[in-house]
Design an enzyme around this catalytic site. Structure first.
Site, PDB file in Angstrom:
ATOM      1  N   SER A  61      31.868 -45.109 -20.952  1.00 38.31           N
ATOM      2  CA  SER A  61      30.706 -45.805 -21.512  1.00 38.31           C
ATOM      3  C   SER A  61      30.910 -45.928 -23.012  1.00 38.31           C
ATOM      4  O   SER A  61      31.630 -45.125 -23.610  1.00 38.31           O
ATOM      5  CB  SER A  61      29.442 -44.978 -21.249  1.00 38.31           C
ATOM      6  OG  SER A  61      28.375 -45.431 -22.069  1.00 38.31           O
ATOM      7  N   TYR A 121      24.021 -37.210 -20.686  1.00 36.65           N
ATOM      8  CA  TYR A 121      24.864 -38.381 -20.388  1.00 36.65           C
ATOM      9  C   TYR A 121      25.940 -38.560 -21.469  1.00 36.65           C
ATOM     10  O   TYR A 121      27.131 -38.734 -21.160  1.00 36.65           O
ATOM     11  CB  TYR A 121      23.981 -39.624 -20.291  1.00 36.65           C
ATOM     12  CG  TYR A 121      24.718 -40.874 -19.858  1.00 36.65           C
ATOM     13  CD1 TYR A 121      25.000 -41.105 -18.517  1.00 36.65           C
ATOM     14  CD2 TYR A 121      25.127 -41.817 -20.795  1.00 36.65           C
ATOM     15  CE1 TYR A 121      25.672 -42.253 -18.113  1.00 36.65           C
ATOM     16  CE2 TYR A 121      25.801 -42.973 -20.398  1.00 36.65           C
ATOM     17  CZ  TYR A 121      26.071 -43.182 -19.061  1.00 36.65           C
ATOM     18  OH  TYR A 121      26.737 -44.316 -18.664  1.00 36.65           O
TER      19      TYR A 121
HETATM   20  C1  BGC Z   1      24.283 -46.735 -19.780  1.00 36.94           C
HETATM   21  C2  BGC Z   1      23.275 -47.857 -19.761  1.00 36.94           C
HETATM   22  C3  BGC Z   1      23.132 -48.477 -21.141  1.00 36.94           C
HETATM   23  C4  BGC Z   1      24.488 -48.802 -21.754  1.00 36.94           C
HETATM   24  C5  BGC Z   1      24.376 -49.256 -23.202  1.00 36.94           C
HETATM   25  C6  BGC Z   1      25.569 -47.261 -20.357  1.00 36.94           C
HETATM   26  O1  BGC Z   1      26.557 -46.280 -20.340  1.00 36.94           O
HETATM   27  O2  BGC Z   1      24.470 -46.218 -18.489  1.00 36.94           O
HETATM   28  O3  BGC Z   1      22.022 -47.344 -19.331  1.00 36.94           O
HETATM   29  O4  BGC Z   1      22.352 -49.666 -21.059  1.00 36.94           O
HETATM   30  O5  BGC Z   1      25.342 -47.681 -21.690  1.00 36.94           O
HETATM   31  O6  BGC Z   1      23.581 -48.416 -23.985  1.00 36.94           O
END
Ligand code: BGC
Length: 268
Positions: free
Chosen positions: A155, A168
């Protein structure tokens, strides 16, 4: 070696969390490039069926296999099913992931453990099993220059701090060094380990956010649109192809420019 370096004909791909979103789109793009696909799912059998149908519509084979990536025994069974149905995978995408958002004082140990368990421990378990099976399979020079290709779905939050989501962000930050350390460990065996780092992509994980806050989200994206799952899937299909044979230990960020920090434009 196939003449078209972008093709994946004759290869088997295993994708975790492939019943929706980026996993589903990646499974389909891998099939479009020629791979047969093991479609792993956890709770949505219907979603997995949809992915299987999408792969089959492209003339490739697919099978749906249920497994919780945070459970060691289930990962072994998932790879066993892949071998039984097809053969050992040439391509593995560790994609399954989730969010359990909460402000720090309200974040429970379950919120923490669930996210670390799936996003980080799951990546470790899938990555470890992928390496074992690549080694056991041996080189198939007729289909690829690499012994195996492993892609982690990370991410932008492996680099962008994210208030209210420390679980996260920590899982994705950890994944960055898991990926690089593993890539360093196995590159000399011709195993390519890389990661894709999506930004805001239209999937279930951010559906509420997009419904309530889309205009604010768009301010974070210079390219001016939320991404489609296939925007990521197409990049993944390229990353695991021989067209990207020299891509080793890298994160490819697919984010419409989110990591350019657009709030600094004309500011700072
Ligand atoms: C998340 C999303 C988010 C995106 C940008 C991703 O890793 O799971 O919820 O919209 O990152 O912030």
């Amino acid at each position: 070696m196939t003449a078209d370096l972008f093709r994946l004909d004759g290869q088997v791909a295993l994708v975790t969390g492939a019943s929706s979103g980026i996993g589903q789109a990646s499974a389909i793009e891998l099939a479009r490039a020629g791979a047969d696909v093991v479609v792993n799912f956890h709770s949505s059998q219907d979603g997995a069926k949809e992915t299987v149908a999408g792969v089959e519509a492209l003339g490739r084979r697919a099978v749906a296999v249920k497994a919780d990536v945070s459970q060691e025994a289930e990962i072994a069974a998932l790879f066993d099913a892949c071998e039984r149905e097809f053969r050992s995978p040439d391509i593995v995408m560790s994609n399954a992931g989730l969010q359990r958002d909460a402000a720090i004082a309200d974040m429970t140990i379950e919120d923490w453990n669930t996210v670390i368990g799936v996003n980080l421990t799951g990546a470790f378990l899938v990555g470890r099993e992928a390496i074992r099976r690549f080694r056991a399979k041996g080189m198939r020079a007729e289909v690829s220059r690499a012994l195996g290709k492993l892609v982690f779905d990370s991410s932008v939050h492996q680099v962008i701090p994210w208030a209210g989501r420390v679980n996260y962000a920590a899982s994705k930050g950890g994944l960055a060094l898991l990926m690089q350390s593993l890539a360093q460990e196995v590159a000399n065996e011709k195993i390519r380990v890389n990661a894709v780092a999506p930004g805001a992509i239209a999937t279930r994980i951010n559906a509420d956010e997009r419904r309530d806050n889309e205009a604010k989200m768009l301010e974070l994206i210079p390219y001016g649109r939320i991404g489609d799952p296939a925007d990521v899937g197409r990049v993944v299909a390229w990353m695991v192809s021989d067209a990207a044979d020299y891509l080793v230990g890298q994160t490819v960020t697919v984010d419409g420019g989110m990591t350019l920090y657009p709030s600094f434009r004309g500011n700072g």
